[in-house]
Design a protein around this motif. Sequence first.
Motif, mmCIF file in Angstrom:
data_model
loop_
_atom_site.group_PDB
_atom_site.id
_atom_site.type_symbol
_atom_site.label_atom_id
_atom_site.label_comp_id
_atom_site.label_asym_id
_atom_site.label_seq_id
_atom_site.Cartn_x
_atom_site.Cartn_y
_atom_site.Cartn_z
ATOM 1 N N GLY A 119 -1.611 -61.251 -12.144
ATOM 2 C CA GLY A 119 -2.482 -60.683 -11.117
ATOM 3 C C GLY A 119 -3.349 -61.751 -10.483
ATOM 4 N N SER A 120 -3.849 -62.673 -11.300
ATOM 5 C CA SER A 120 -4.691 -63.758 -10.784
ATOM 6 C C SER A 120 -3.945 -64.564 -9.730
ATOM 7 C CB SER A 120 -5.106 -64.704 -11.915
ATOM 8 O OG SER A 120 -5.838 -64.036 -12.896
ATOM 9 N N ASP A 259 -6.239 -54.708 -4.114
ATOM 10 C CA ASP A 259 -5.812 -55.192 -5.425
ATOM 11 C C ASP A 259 -5.421 -53.981 -6.272
ATOM 12 O OD1 ASP A 259 -5.686 -56.033 -8.064
ATOM 13 O OD2 ASP A 259 -7.323 -57.472 -7.885
ATOM 14 N N LYS A 288 0.820 -56.151 -13.851
ATOM 15 C CA LYS A 288 0.696 -55.264 -15.021
ATOM 16 C C LYS A 288 1.779 -54.181 -15.128
ATOM 17 C CE LYS A 288 -4.323 -55.961 -15.368
ATOM 18 N NZ LYS A 288 -4.660 -56.583 -16.616
HETATM 19 C C1 PLP Z 1 -7.724 -55.501 -10.667
HETATM 20 C C2 PLP Z 1 -7.247 -56.755 -11.315
HETATM 21 N N1 PLP Z 1 -6.839 -57.770 -10.545
HETATM 22 C C3 PLP Z 1 -6.384 -58.907 -11.078
HETATM 23 C C4 PLP Z 1 -6.326 -59.089 -12.437
HETATM 24 C C5 PLP Z 1 -5.847 -60.377 -12.999
HETATM 25 O O1 PLP Z 1 -4.583 -60.198 -13.562
HETATM 26 P P1 PLP Z 1 -4.039 -61.238 -14.650
HETATM 27 O O2 PLP Z 1 -4.874 -61.076 -15.871
HETATM 28 O O3 PLP Z 1 -2.612 -60.815 -14.816
HETATM 29 O O4 PLP Z 1 -4.145 -62.593 -14.065
HETATM 30 C C6 PLP Z 1 -6.721 -58.053 -13.281
HETATM 31 C C7 PLP Z 1 -6.667 -58.204 -14.739
HETATM 32 O O5 PLP Z 1 -7.146 -57.393 -15.492
HETATM 33 C C8 PLP Z 1 -7.215 -56.866 -12.707
HETATM 34 O O6 PLP Z 1 -7.656 -55.878 -13.464
#
Ligand code: PLP
Length: 461
Positions: A119-120, A259, A288
């Motif tokens: 997600g990041s 997001d 996710k």
């Molecule tokens: C809404 C949201 N965006 C982005 C992320 C980041 O995802 P990742 O941990 O896979 O990098 C998260 C992680 O919990 C999230 O909840």
Amino acid sequence: MNKQASIDLGQRDIEHLVHPYSNFANNRSGGPLVIERGEGVYVYGADGRRFLEGMAGLWSTSLGFSEKRLVEAARQQLDKLPYSQIFGNRSHEPGIRLAEQLTRIAPEGLNHVLFSNSGSEANDAAVKVVWYYNNQIGKPARKKLIGRYFGYHGVTVASASLTGLTPVHTDFDLPLPRMVHTDAPSHYHFANKDESVAEFTDRIANNLETLIQKEGPENIAAFIAEPVMGAGGVIVPPPGYFDKIQPILRKYDILFIVDEVITGFGRTGEMFGCFTYNLKPDMMTVAKQLSSSYLPISGLLMTDKIHDALAQGSVKNGAFSHGVTYAAHPVCAAVALETLAIYQERDIVSHVKKVSPRLQQGLQALQNHPLVGEARGVGLVGAVELTRSKTDRAAFDPKLGLGAYIQARGLEHGVIVRNIRDAIAVCPPLIINDAEIEELLEGLRRALDDGLDHARKQKWI
Ligand SMILES: Cc1ncc(COP(=O)(O)O)c(C=O)c1O
């Protein structure tokens, strides 16, 4: 695993494994909770204890912990083509099919997907794409992005900067200068005395417009929001919030990045949070539940308008010079495709619609608990907010660690819940059934009772 082997494993963990989002001293003194296997909505510790995984891992293991079809999809793809890359106009079928399938179910107009691993990274890619886009369309000054306090978008340099949580910035020299933040849509936390929900919503929408004016609309490229904030404490937007925000974005020609990393694929009771809240994104990020978290994969979806600008840039510059080694990794893509197929075959959205009222009613019933100031949620995600005084919504001193205590008591009652600031969150696998929801609520209620006893004994209330 026998008891000694489990203790030894914990010791080796302490010596070598760096834990994300963890207090290292606590890990050293208490040791880690080592999980060994999973079955349905349950996971089992290396010491044999069983827990109902009330957080679906990290808001993510939608299909639970033993979905054999996902294992088989991975196995078959590993056999056939375990890796191939998609730089330089190479491609492969799982990547093509996943992009096609995602754009088919996504909100209208999101016709193109850029894949990465987390997600990041998807949110980081969104930032780079926004900057690249504005350079192509001749608006190089438009580079600022607006996030929200309590918003969570990840930990890479740009996504952490969009995140509106102080601990994610402290000592990391973030946020980056081009990132600014506006209000969190939480009436419970931020309403003025006697301010109605409608008045609060109007005020924070006006604040957004004031911020845009202050920063200069000609400098603002995009606004990013989760339909429901997760890691910020499960903040459910008040009615009409996004209906007020979206026209402001349109008025100033500001791109809207949604997001959906937590809310995507059924969590809110619709396939996407965009459908629950009538959002019209220019870009959308997913991760996710895209693969039920069995393998890492994420995507940034975008409209034709944005894609056209990237295409233009790729010709001007010789290539669109962005991408990661594992973009659309064939095994991850195959697992994601099977996940989407299962969602469709089992009509996961209808299942969430059917079982989620029980979770939400159970959380609302906890509103009567002496420690609970607010219960909130939507679909299969929710939280209760702890307070020492219901009348003035006073929080406990974070140093007391009451939330962490309640989270730990949850384990003693067989449920995994998550403490976030003063909130205790739940976000179970989407396959959860009525009886398991009862069990989760019962474990949470008992943990809250233990917390109440503890707070009284310590004379915190
Ligand atoms: C809404 C949201 N965006 C982005 C992320 C980041 O995802 P990742 O941990 O896979 O990098 C998260 C992680 O919990 C999230 O909840």
